[in-house]
Design an enzyme around this catalytic site. Structure first.
Site, mmCIF file in Angstrom:
data_model
loop_
_atom_site.group_PDB
_atom_site.id
_atom_site.type_symbol
_atom_site.label_atom_id
_atom_site.label_comp_id
_atom_site.label_asym_id
_atom_site.label_seq_id
_atom_site.Cartn_x
_atom_site.Cartn_y
_atom_site.Cartn_z
ATOM 1 N N GLU A 1 0.782 -1.237 0.000
ATOM 2 C CA GLU A 1 0.000 0.000 0.000
ATOM 3 C C GLU A 1 0.814 1.287 0.000
ATOM 4 O O GLU A 1 0.459 2.231 0.687
ATOM 5 C CB GLU A 1 -0.955 0.005 1.205
ATOM 6 C CG GLU A 1 -2.012 -1.060 1.118
ATOM 7 C CD GLU A 1 -3.034 -0.971 2.244
ATOM 8 O OE1 GLU A 1 -4.222 -1.057 1.937
ATOM 9 O OE2 GLU A 1 -2.643 -0.834 3.418
HETATM 10 C C1 ACM Z 1 -2.592 -5.153 3.838
HETATM 11 O O1 ACM Z 1 -3.742 -5.487 4.167
HETATM 12 N N1 ACM Z 1 -2.363 -3.923 3.448
HETATM 13 C C2 ACM Z 1 -1.484 -6.075 3.888
#
Ligand code: ACM
Length: 725
Positions: A332
């Site tokens: 992310e």
């Molecule tokens: C995640 O859920 N960003 C690993």
């Protein structure tokens, strides 16, 4: 390494005629319940299991013979096991419990000590035979003894003539070698006592990897001696000292559990750049993030200082954590800071990297060079899988089994976590059916062997030390069974039957999943209520569930890391037993060839009670506790929905279908009852009530359509409108 070969059935039919007759008489319950209702609840179910008649008495003179010279861990495990039996039975056993094999109630044999720190793929097999005169646990190594002792403890239960262990023949080994629980200690700090009691729970259900998510935007939770500014500025003083980490690792290793640390980089990095703003990809200053979401701060891979800091820090961590795997997150990065930084974009061009993904791989290659120096292998979330990533890396998939299979085809080992996100408040039955290697998998044997297992992930946006156990347990026991037991162990009803027992045995360990609700209700003021209102509040908390997925952030946008988690959503559990029972019963009512009037009446009683509970919440409880106004509004929804359900049941009983307009009006009430508010709870029985309304409206077509077509029609009619959430 190849996964253990599993027989097709959990049962080995033995050839004696008598046993065969016994099994025939029990065939119905066995079909529904692989280990047979009435037998002790084992979880995870062993690979091969045969219950036999009779039992081994567990009384004051219960004693254990074990090879203490093979591995001191065995003696410690026996001590803990006997202590747990004392707590369960109230019997004080004679000490020392150790005795010679001829006298002992339980004889443990073990050939070799496992390495002091457990390794991926080590032999965890054991066999356990309990006969009326003696039980025998045989394992080639220490790990098998630890696993087998947990199985033995699950066999001990109370009967009319006292405590005993059911007679069985078990041979057992895990399906997957990596069976983990990730605990995020960054977003909400979780101190060492939380970790230790959860390690006990993990050991009980044969999980073997604790993955500690130690750094994120909201906290830097590990002491660095080379760069103490990291925890000093990034943690509010809440972090594990290195001594505490050594304690956790020893505690885990004693229970046959590895500890894999995660330091999430280059994104999720706010807590790093609070003390090192010069290493971020945009100018600071930075503060610890108090809220939830995906944030911009990301390390600057073009900055040599990043590699100096990470070189020091990861070297220090490599010495602290003995596990050969080190998790560097990688998830992310939203790209905002990298896109906005001309120097970074120029670096990408000059080095002929493929955009931000290429830059991430460049960063990972430099990380791998650091890890290589310390003999560690990289683990990361899906996002690390970019062209050029060495296949020695392990992919932890939060995207799903397809992504995991694609990685395995390309030569990467992997772990499944998608489907095991226990923070999303899904019921155990849903997690249970998610398989790292689904039956539809087209991977070949080599590729299948790369699927190492999976991990339940306890992200901690919405859990505090007071509530975390109730989010992890008992659902994680169902995931543990998926990762240990043969693939064909998939009976959800039987899983729930056993899970209820296992849940109370988990509480014997000191886990607080069964006791935390009452504490939160005390915080909410339950003691200020008269008895009937207090009881309504208690029952209400057991009927509703926290909102699912990521909906809670929308319901409670004011929440931050610094506020206590003591709302109705924290008191409610993700898997309401009465609501699940109700929904199951509605399913059965509509499946039968004719409406079962007794079942119909029992559903009526349930809804009558729920209507009263909802009314008491909305009319009485909020008068004394106005801060529960949102829960009161959900109480009103519960009352309205229950009345709708009652009218549908009466229509079914009378055989008179309501008009289509009337049915539409009832659905409108149920749509309104699905609205969320600041209580962040929902009514899980709504889909079942929708089925009742649809069935009542369409009841006249049942005979002409036939049962199956009618059932499909009812389900179609009952399907809720697409939520506008
Ligand atoms: C995640 O859920 N960003 C690993």
């Amino acid at each position: 390494m190849s996964p253990p070969r599993i027989r097709n059935s959990v049962f080995l039919l033995r050839g004696t005629a008598i046993l065969f007759v016994l099994m025939l008489t029990a065939v119905d319950s066995r079909a529904a319940n692989p280990d047979g209702a009435g037998h002790p609840a084992l979880m995870p179910l062993p690979a091969h299991l045969e219950f036999e008649s009779g039992s081994l008495r567990v009384s004051r003179d219960f004693s254990v013979a074990f090879p203490s010279q093979v591995d001191p861990r065995i003696g410690r495990a026996v001590d803990r096991a006997v202590g747990r039996l004392e707590r369960r039975t109230g019997i004080q056993f004679e000490r020392p419990t150790s005795t010679d094999a001829a006298q002992a109630a339980l004889v443990i044999r073990c050939t070799l000590a496992s390495a002091p720190y457990p390794a991926l793929g080590e032999d965890e097999s054991y066999s356990l035979i309990v006969a009326p005169g003696q039980a025998r646990l045989d394992a080639p190594t220490t790990l098998g003894v630890l696993r087998g002792l947990e199985t033995f403890l699950q066999l001990v239960r109370q009967g009319p003539s006292g405590w005993s262990a059911a007679c069985v023949r078990i041979t057992d080994r895990p399906r997957f070698p990596w069976r983990g629980l990730m605990i995020d200690v960054a977003r909400h700090w979780q101190p060492i006592d939380v970790i230790e009691r959860n390690l006990d729970g993990m050991a009980m259900v044969k999980l073997n990897v604790l993955h500690l998510h130690l750094t994120d935007d909201q906290g830097f939770r590990i002491q660095s001696l080379t760069h103490p500014e990291l925890q000093e500025k990034g943690s509010d003083g809440h972090y594990f000292t290195q001594d505490q980490i050594r304690t956790i690792i020893a505690y885990a290793a004693d229970r046959g559990i590895r500890v894999v640390p995660e330091f999430d980089v280059p994104g999720h990095a706010t807590s790093w750049v609070v003390s090192h703003p010069e290493l971020a990809s945009a100018p600071g200053p930075y503060q610890i993030e108090r809220k939830w979401g995906v944030f911009n701060p990301v390390l600057d891979p073009t900055n040599p200082g990043v590699y100096r800091l990470l070189g020091d820090f990861l070297g220090e961590m490599a010495a602290l954590f003995p596990d050969p795997y080190m998790h560097l997150g990688g998830d992310e990065n939203n790209g905002v800071q990298w896109n906005a930084n001309p120097h970074i974009q120029a670096f990408i061009r000059e080095h002929h990297l493929q955009g931000n993904e290429g830059l991430h791989t460049y960063f990972n290659q430099r990380m791998i060079a650091i890890l290589d120096k310390h003999g560690k292998r990289l683990v990361g979330w899906d996002e690390i899988l970019q062209p050029g990533l060495p296949t020695s890396s392990v992919i932890q998939s939060w995207r799903g089994t397809d992504a995991l299979a694609a990685a395995a085809r390309r030569g990467y080992s992997g772990l499944l976590s998608n489907g095991y996100y226990i923070d999303l408040m899904q019921p155990a039955g849903q997690h249970y059916l998610v398989d790292p290697l689904p039956a539809s998998s087209t991977l070949d044997a080599t590729q299948r062997a790369r699927i190492l297992g999976g991990e339940a992930t306890m992200w901690s946006e919405w859990v505090s030390p007071e509530t975390i156990d109730s989010r992890i347990w008992p659902r994680t026991a169902a995931i543990a069974e998926r990762l240990w037991s043969p693939a064909n162990v998939r009976d959800v009803d039987d899983m729930y039957r056993r899970l209820a027992v296992i849940s109370s045995e988990l509480a014997e360990l000191g886990l607080e999943h069964l006791s935390s609700r009452e504490k939160i209700l005390a915080d909410l003021g339950i003691k200020k209520l008269d008895a009937p209102e207090a009881q309504a509040l208690r029952l209400f908390a057991g009927i509703v569930e926290p909102v699912k997925g990521y909906a809670r952030g929308k319901c409670q946008p004011w929440m931050t890391q610094l506020l206590p988690l003591t709302t109705m959503a924290d008191a409610a559990g993700p898997d309401s037993t009465p609501s699940r029972g109700f929904s199951r019963s509605v399913g059965r009512l509509l499946a039968g060839p004719a409406f079962d009037v007794r079942r119909l009446h029992s559903l009526e009683r349930a809804l009558t009670g729920w209507a009263r509970i909802g009314r008491t919440m909305s009319d009485e409880v909020v008068k004394v506790l106005p801060s529960l106004a949102d829960s009161g509004a959900i109480g009103r929804q519960l009352e309205d929905a229950s009345e709708v359900g009652l009218r549908a049941l009466r229509a079914l009983e009378s055989g008179r279908a309501p008009t289509p307009d009337r049915t539409l009006a009832e659905f409108a009430v149920l749509d309104a009852a699905a609205a969320h508010n600041g209580a962040a709870v929902e009514i899980p029985a709504l889909p079942a009530i929708r089925l009742l309304v649809a069935a009542a409206g369409e009841q006249n077509r049942r005979t002409s359509l036939g049962q199956d077509a009618w059932r499909r029609l009812v389900e179609e009619r009952a399907a809720p409108p697409r939520p506008a959430r």
